[in-house]
Motif scaffolding. Sequence first.
Motif, PDB file in Angstrom:
ATOM      1  N   GLU A 507       0.727  -1.255  -0.199  1.00  0.00           N
ATOM      2  CA  GLU A 507       0.057  -0.194  -0.033  1.00  0.00           C
ATOM      3  C   GLU A 507       0.741   0.989   0.018  1.00  0.00           C
TER       4      GLU A 507
ATOM      5  N   SER B  39       5.642   5.438 -10.293  1.00  0.00           N
ATOM      6  CA  SER B  39       4.708   5.209 -11.645  1.00  0.00           C
ATOM      7  C   SER B  39       5.432   5.889 -12.803  1.00  0.00           C
ATOM      8  N   ARG B 110      -3.329  11.575 -10.636  1.00  0.00           N
ATOM      9  CA  ARG B 110      -3.686  10.143 -10.402  1.00  0.00           C
ATOM     10  C   ARG B 110      -5.188  10.107 -10.698  1.00  0.00           C
ATOM     11  N   ILE B 116      -2.231   5.723 -14.310  1.00  0.00           N
ATOM     12  CA  ILE B 116      -2.062   5.858 -12.824  1.00  0.00           C
ATOM     13  C   ILE B 116      -3.299   5.401 -11.958  1.00  0.00           C
ATOM     14  N   ARG B 117      -4.345   5.814 -12.696  1.00  0.00           N
ATOM     15  CA  ARG B 117      -5.628   5.374 -12.075  1.00  0.00           C
ATOM     16  C   ARG B 117      -5.686   3.868 -11.569  1.00  0.00           C
ATOM     17  N   SER B 120      -3.937   2.747  -8.647  1.00  0.00           N
ATOM     18  CA  SER B 120      -3.844   3.463  -7.681  1.00  0.00           C
ATOM     19  C   SER B 120      -4.792   2.684  -6.643  1.00  0.00           C
ATOM     20  N   THR B 121      -4.637   2.680  -5.341  1.00  0.00           N
ATOM     21  CA  THR B 121      -5.392   2.191  -4.168  1.00  0.00           C
ATOM     22  C   THR B 121      -6.059   3.285  -3.385  1.00  0.00           C
ATOM     23  N   ASP B 124      -3.552   5.338  -1.332  1.00  0.00           N
ATOM     24  CA  ASP B 124      -2.957   6.245  -2.142  1.00  0.00           C
ATOM     25  C   ASP B 124      -3.700   7.651  -1.910  1.00  0.00           C
ATOM     26  N   PHE B 125      -4.981   7.782  -1.930  1.00  0.00           N
ATOM     27  CA  PHE B 125      -5.841   8.992  -1.863  1.00  0.00           C
ATOM     28  C   PHE B 125      -6.014   9.400  -0.244  1.00  0.00           C
ATOM     29  N   LEU B 128      -2.542  11.103  -0.025  1.00  0.00           N
ATOM     30  CA  LEU B 128      -2.550  12.289  -0.888  1.00  0.00           C
ATOM     31  C   LEU B 128      -3.473  13.355   0.008  1.00  0.00           C
ATOM     32  N   SER B 197       0.904   2.580   4.656  1.00  0.00           N
ATOM     33  CA  SER B 197       0.549   3.238   3.329  1.00  0.00           C
ATOM     34  C   SER B 197       2.086   3.243   2.523  1.00  0.00           C
ATOM     35  N   ARG B 198       2.039   3.653   1.438  1.00  0.00           N
ATOM     36  CA  ARG B 198       3.310   3.976   0.997  1.00  0.00           C
ATOM     37  C   ARG B 198       4.381   5.154   1.574  1.00  0.00           C
TER      38      ARG B 198
END
Lengths: 507, 228
Positions: A507, B39, B110, B116-117, B120-121, B124-125, B128, B197-198
């Motif tokens: 993730e 990405s 994104r 990119i979508r 995306s997970t 990710d949002f 952001l 998360s990332r």
Amino acid sequence: MNVRVHMSMLFHLDKCIGCHTCSIACKNLWTDRKGAEYMWWNNVETRPGTGYPTQWENQEHFKGGWKFEKGYGEPDAISLRLHSRAGALAKLYYNPDLPSLEDYYEPFTFRYADLFNAPENTQQPTAIPISMVTGKPLHIESGPNWDDDLGGSNLYARNDPNHAGLSDEVKAALEEVDRVVFNYMPRICNHCLNPACVAACPSGAIYKRAEDGVVLVNENNCRAWRMCVAACPYKKVYYNWNTGKSEKCILCFPRLETGQSPACAHSCVGRIRYMGVLLYDADRIPSAAAVPDEKLVAAFMDTLLDPSDPAVVAAARANGIDAGWIKAAQDSPIYKFAKVWKIALPLHLEYRTMAMMFYIPPLSPVMSAMKDGRVRLELDDPDQDFELFNHLHKARLPLKYLANLFSVGNEDTIRRILRKIYAVRIYMRRKTVDKNIDAATLQALAEAGTSPEEAEAIYRLTTLPTVPERFVLPPYHREMAIETLRDPLSHKGEAGFGYNQPPRRGE
Amino acid sequence: MDWNTLLFAIFPYVALFTATIVTIYRSIYRPFSISSLSSQLLERRWLYWGSISFHWGVTIILAGHLTAIFLPQSILLWNQAPLRLYLLEITGIGLGIWATLGMFLLLWRRVSVDRIRAVSTPMDFVVLVLTLVSMVTGIIISSYYRWGSTWFTGIFTPYVWSILTFRPNAAPLLPLPFIIKLHVFNFYLMAMAFAFSRLVHIITWPLGYLLRPWQIVIALRKTRTDAP
């Protein structure tokens, strides 16, 4: 002397028929996964052409490999063309030299279900192409072998970076329809002795295995900085956009460890591939990589050691190399082709990564032209007997072109190799077809620096090798390696040991 | 127990402990999942403008915050001359705006770029949005409640130290305006999200590259032994 072992592969380009079976075997085995669709750990390129990814040899653009730095009093040195250490950290957030998907191709499939589900209509339903990244319809613009058999050659073959140094006249001749020429060049990771991908990895996730020289990505340490992709001059490290990890050819080490040849070699229809062990002197790597262009081939060949030399064997044993591996090195077909007979060279030594996969350069069809509706050799009558043996400047595939691929631009090296292969052919034709080996034939052998015995041996290993002769695989004794880390008995009745987590995107 | 204590003296420990423990667990037992998840292969034009400005802006601002926490004297000495104070503040706001513009670009990318979508997970949002809140509140604070580089050392340096030394004292935060509290609370939310998360790729910044040898050769066994 620091003796190490290396598993190497050799490609006899004269035998390659360009069938792509190797690529498919590899794809089905390793890269048939989401995020890996565009990866071709093994690919077959038509030459002249721009290869895959397009223009990978253009290092002015992609910045792969090492560059030579003349010492001017100090010792000569090399440095990564891509970046310095600090430069790598500065480029973490955006890597300007990374190829984008457009340099490869957007992987696609077809919406086959439409063929069955389309409502009744006056026209046949079609399966439209869809992207394997987004799942949406796309217009296919290129693929991994878009220029196969010179397809689109005015776009691809004409822009081959290996045309450097060819005269305009020769370049024009390459495009004439009745003189057109091409050969195939399969490529896998070269598992270099001085790998640029390893040196460029900020996380230190890529390494060279000491057991057999295979270069591997430790995906648990990979952090997707992608420097390896840019630094590899052969563009044989790929970035998996789904898992966020880099991947590359693993030389099918799980197969090697169980006594099988790599899938690409095993499936090769033309039987062009040979596998064998080479012994090399790790102490000579720095000096062999940091020499001027004209000395590269000789310096590289000097790092490969004679496995029959008692001093080498003793040093190898002192380094803990198994007797089975030394025996395999002594029987190695790669050693014979590359060092004994001297007719095989690695690809693009000028990148200074010291590639360990070898190629035997391809012969050309005889130059001919149409005259009065008949094909006529463009050679004077007295010369036709030995065809191109004395007329390599008339070969359709220019010597300079092959030299740019295999011998750092040195045409003499290529000429010597091709003459030797031609001499073997002439000798064997005399022997098996004409049943008469005349003085001129023996003279040709001598001129090419070979002898009837050697010619026979080359012929034998080129045309009639058995599987155990082509693939001389050493005993890996993987079970003993495992035992040093774990007790296999304690895992009895279990599914196995090692990683048991799926390689899922984080993730 | 009042809200101030709950949010700024207790929640910090929940967030920071979660971040620490889960990150350690993830590094050891789920190392494959740790990646910056670049990405760039799929889309590079917008990434160039978004990623460079966002990352460098945030890296430098983060370094500024850490300097104020661990070396507060250096900031105060620097700010002694008003001109240097203005310079620092303007640089800070400039970097903040630069980074925020980059962040908006990345968010837009994104959402709108198909490729990119596709990678995306939801997390990710979340990341952001959290980052965006952090940066926008930061810019508002630095422009409405001026000379933050100076008052930070008076209020937040002792506060952060009280947290780090396990003697939490959230009292200095009580009278602060809402927007500053939001900025701080948002940080703890990011800490909560960090290990899941990332964001975790922040700690993998490869400083070791400056020191390691160019080539890495790994032997499974030190010595080979012959088969019987």
